[in-house]
Design an enzyme around this catalytic site. Structure first.
Site: not given
Ligand SMILES: Nc1ncnc2c1ncn2[C@@H]1O[C@H](COP(=O)(O)O)[C@@H](OP(=O)(O)O)[C@H]1O
Ligand SMILES: [Mg+2]
Ligand SMILES: [Mg+2]
Ligand SMILES: [Mg+2]
Length: 390
Positions: A94, A119, A181, A183-184, A186, A327
């Site tokens: 990340d 992020e 982002d 890494i979206d 993670t 996101d």
């Molecule tokens: N409880 C939650 N509800 C909704 N989104 C959340 C969450 N916890 C984390 N996220 C967000 O959801 C993103 C991932 O999306 P998805 O669920 O579609 O894979 C995460 O991005 P990161 O992985 O960049 O932190 C984070 O920003």
């Molecule tokens: Mg994300």
């Molecule tokens: Mg991320």
């Molecule tokens: Mg994150």
């Protein structure tokens, strides 16, 4: 692991808002016109504004960041995972991805003022105990730059920290801001599943280009009915510029294909994507959908939707959760330019002009133009029922 997924504006007060790219070719002829004509000319020029240079830089940055992430995912070590203040995982990848994208964008576009909303930040990396991690991130960034022949610019550790912290911009409705982002998804990345490097550009509060690098996404459709094992491989790069459509190519560089969202008008045959995080809400039954939702991490969902692998993406996080612009910004334009539409639960378009957060009514709904009215109705009825049962 990939197999399991297969299964399963313009506010034109003055010319000041224009970038040097657009100002350069039009500013001289404008001197000959009266003021009202001058504004009309600027408006016309702005509407057909090209972000080609920015898009080329964004594709390069996201592709190289994907290379860095792939390397880390292959050799994922427990020590590469840190925990942030909110207990979400963050890895060397990340940080490395954010440093690399920030550095490349600034280097490739030297004539532009640089603002990045991203992020991650360097606070934890500046701690004494993070010295080894910072060294590893710096090595990864330099190895990735060298792999692309960018050997003239090895970074020091302080350069990496500065590049990461260039992502502290607040964004907003004026000027241009990159949104990243690094890494979206993670959590998907850590599982060996889907993740994306998601990069977008805002101009006067609107998303004008987006790039999604999805290193683990098959090049062939991941629609739930697509049972054949594809030999096409994995690793997709989606990109879109306002007014010009959405394209996909393989991350290793094959020919580009224009993509379109699924054209289905029948909600019963529409397939759904959902997040692992925010999958609690279910309007499927109201629409009569029987196919179980396909769960994928990250904005790879927007990418898959843009090429018609599925028809609907619903995201309804728990109450109080505030969505961040990184996101959704890149995914939003990738889907919109492919013929789709993303709104909140009240049917409002997503507003990326309000800073680092997306302030919206309840959730996010993404689908094609034809299905949207029925979907919106089903979602709103389900929400009403849910509220009255509490
Ligand atoms: N409880 C939650 N509800 C909704 N989104 C959340 C969450 N916890 C984390 N996220 C967000 O959801 C993103 C991932 O999306 P998805 O669920 O579609 O894979 C995460 O991005 P990161 O992985 O960049 O932190 C984070 O920003
Ligand atoms: Mg994300
Ligand atoms: Mg991320
Ligand atoms: Mg994150």
């Amino acid at each position: 692991m990939v197999a399991s997924i297969v299964q399963n504006p313009l506010k034109l007060g003055t010319t000041l808002h224009l970038t040097p790219t657009i100002l350069a070719p039009i500013s001289r002829p404008l001197l000959f016109f009266s003021k009202p004509l001058q504004l009309r000319s600027v408006r016309r020029a702005s509407i057909s504004m090209s972000y080609d240079r920015q898009l080329a830089a964004a594709k390069k940055a996201a592709s190289l960041a994907a290379r860095l992430c792939q390397k880390v995912q292959k050799a994922l070590l427990q020590s590469d995972v840190q925990s942030k203040y909110d207990n979400t995982p963050v890895t060397v990848a990340d940080y490395g991805s954010q440093a690399l994208v920030s550095f490349i964008l600034e280097k490739e576009l030297p004539s532009m003022s640089f603002s990045l909303v991203a992020e991650e930040d360097s606070e934890d990396l500046r701690k004494e105990e993070a010295q080894g991690t910072l060294k590893r991130i710096t090595d990864l960034v330099n190895e990735t730059l060298a792999s692309d022949g960018m050997t003239d610019t090895p970074l020091f550790e302080e350069d990496v920290l500065v590049a990461i912290d260039n992502g502290k911009s607040e964004g907003g409705p004026r000027g241009q801001h990159w949104v990243l982002d690094p890494i979206d998804g993670t959590k998907g990345f850590l599982r060996g599943d889907q993740y994306a490097i998601a990069l977008a550009l805002l101009d006067e509060g609107k998303v004008v280009l987006g790039v999604l690098a999805c290193p683990n996404l098959p090049l062939a459709s991941i629609a739930s009915h697509n049972q054949h094992i594809s030999k096409d491989g994995v690793g997709c790069l989606f990109y879109a510029q306002v007014g010009t459509g959405t394209y996909m190519k393989s991350l290793d560089g094959s020919r580009e294909t224009k993509v379109h969202v699924c054209a289905t008008e029948n909600p019963e045959e529409a397939s759904f994507f959902e997040s692992f995080e925010a999958a609690s809400f279910d309007a499927r039954l109201k629409l009569g959908v029987e196919v179980p939702p396909v769960r994928i991490d990250s904005q790879a969902k927007y990418g898959a939707l843009s090429r018609g692998d599925g028809a609907i993406y619903l995201r309804f996080p728990h109450k109080g959760y505030r969505e961040k612009i990184w996101d959704h910004a890149a995914g939003y334009i990738v889907v919109a330019e492919a013929g789709g539409v993303a709104t909140d639960a009240a049917g409002n378009p997503l507003d990326f002009s309000r800073g680092r957060y997306l302030d919206l009514d309840t959730g996010i709904i993404v689908t094609n133009q034809k299905l949207m009215p029925a979907l919106l109705k089903a979602v709103q009825e389900s929400l009403k029922e849910k509220a009255s049962s509490l």
